[in-house]
Design an enzyme around this catalytic site. Structure first.
Site, mmCIF file in Angstrom:
data_model
loop_
_atom_site.group_PDB
_atom_site.id
_atom_site.type_symbol
_atom_site.label_atom_id
_atom_site.label_comp_id
_atom_site.label_asym_id
_atom_site.label_seq_id
_atom_site.Cartn_x
_atom_site.Cartn_y
_atom_site.Cartn_z
ATOM 1 N N ARG A 17 76.536 18.694 70.247
ATOM 2 C CA ARG A 17 76.644 18.147 68.658
ATOM 3 C C ARG A 17 76.247 16.593 68.477
ATOM 4 O O ARG A 17 76.344 15.878 69.148
ATOM 5 C CB ARG A 17 77.932 18.530 68.078
ATOM 6 N N ARG A 74 88.777 12.618 65.674
ATOM 7 C CA ARG A 74 89.552 11.893 66.443
ATOM 8 C C ARG A 74 91.161 11.866 66.147
ATOM 9 O O ARG A 74 91.444 11.622 65.152
ATOM 10 C CB ARG A 74 89.339 10.413 66.528
ATOM 11 N N LYS A 121 88.482 18.859 77.320
ATOM 12 C CA LYS A 121 87.242 19.625 76.934
ATOM 13 C C LYS A 121 86.942 20.476 77.885
ATOM 14 O O LYS A 121 86.521 20.046 79.098
ATOM 15 C CB LYS A 121 86.405 18.634 76.298
#
Ligand code: BTN
Length: 254
Positions: free
Chosen positions: A52, A252, A117
């Site tokens: 992205r 964030r 992640k």
């Protein structure tokens, strides 16, 4: 893969390449004809994998499962904004079925394990007026990253080898994810994101936490209070609840 797909196998055409530039780019550039099946392109190694916001999805042989699926929707149906959230939820469910603990979703569609992640999703719409609306859903799942991978992510990255004592092979993993995508995209097409919103929110990594949204032009700060029926992020700010649509924004934790 066939065993994991079970009765869903008839609905898919799956092509496996040892190497290609980007499975998303390939399907966008040369979409297979509409024969009623979902066309999937998977590869062991992408030489120009994309993420992205113009980021790169890094590849090493055997390090991740990388694939894209071309999903066509009913003629005239809008391809709504919640699609990438549904893909994230499908991925979360497949991972949970495998026994992965602590699966969370970071809006719009990163999959985190205890904050790190594990997987990313890039949904791109297929251009072309008057044709059946279609989307390329590209998914990358870290399977076994090299120790010196150095993938840049604010809270770090993880892989399946770190989450499971017996990680599945790429074929089984692909089959399990496709089954979940099939199931949830059917629900989504029939009832919209609202039908899946509760399940998404249960896994919201930032529920009730202070976050910052970094957009192209402005930055927003507030408390993440969930997502709405369209999949937009709801942010409680000093000026009231703001809706943030999935797009060129980055979230964030403060
Ligand atoms: C992100 O985390 O920013 C999204 C990553 C998406 C990566 C997948 S790998 C398969 C498909 N092909 C690509 O070039 N990108 C997606």
């Amino acid at each position: 893969m066939a065993a994991a797909l079970g009765g869903d196998a008839v609905g898919f055409s799956v092509v496996l390449l040892p190497e290609c530039d980007s499975t998303n780019s390939r399907l966008l550039a040369d979409p297979p004809p509409d024969d009623g099946r979902v066309h999937v392109l998977a590869t062991d190694l992408q030489t120009a994998g994309r993420g992205r916001r113009g980021r790169v999805w890094q590849s090493w042989p055997g390090a991740s499962l990388t694939f894209s699926a071309l999903w066509r929707f009913a003629p005239g149906a809008p391809v709504p904004a919640g699609l990438s959230l549904v893909a994230g939820l499908a991925l979360a469910r497949a991972l949970e079925d495998l026994g992965v603990q602590g699966v969370q979703l970071k809006w719009p569609n990163d999959v985190l394990i205890h904050g790190r992640k594990l997987a990313g999703i890039l949904v791109e719409l297929l251009p072309g007026r008057g044709r059946t609306p279609a989307a390329v859903i590209g998914i990358g799942i870290n399977r076994r990253l090299p120790p010196d991978a150095g993938v840049d992510y604010p809270t770090g990255v993880t892989d399946l080898a770190d989450c499971l004592s017996q990680p599945p092979g790429p074929g089984r993993l692909l089959g399990l994810v496709l089954v979940q995508l099939n199931r949830l995209l059917d629900i989504y097409a029939a009832a919209g994101f609202g039908a899946l919103r509760g399940a998404w929110q249960q896994r919201n990594a930032f529920a009730d936490l202070p976050v910052r949204i970094l957009g192209e032009a402005e930055e927003l700060a507030g408390i993440c209070v969930g997502v709405d029926e369209d999949g937009a992020l709801l942010l409680q700010t000093a000026g009231g609840v703001r809706r943030v649509l999935s797009g060129d924004v980055s979230l964030r934790v403060v």
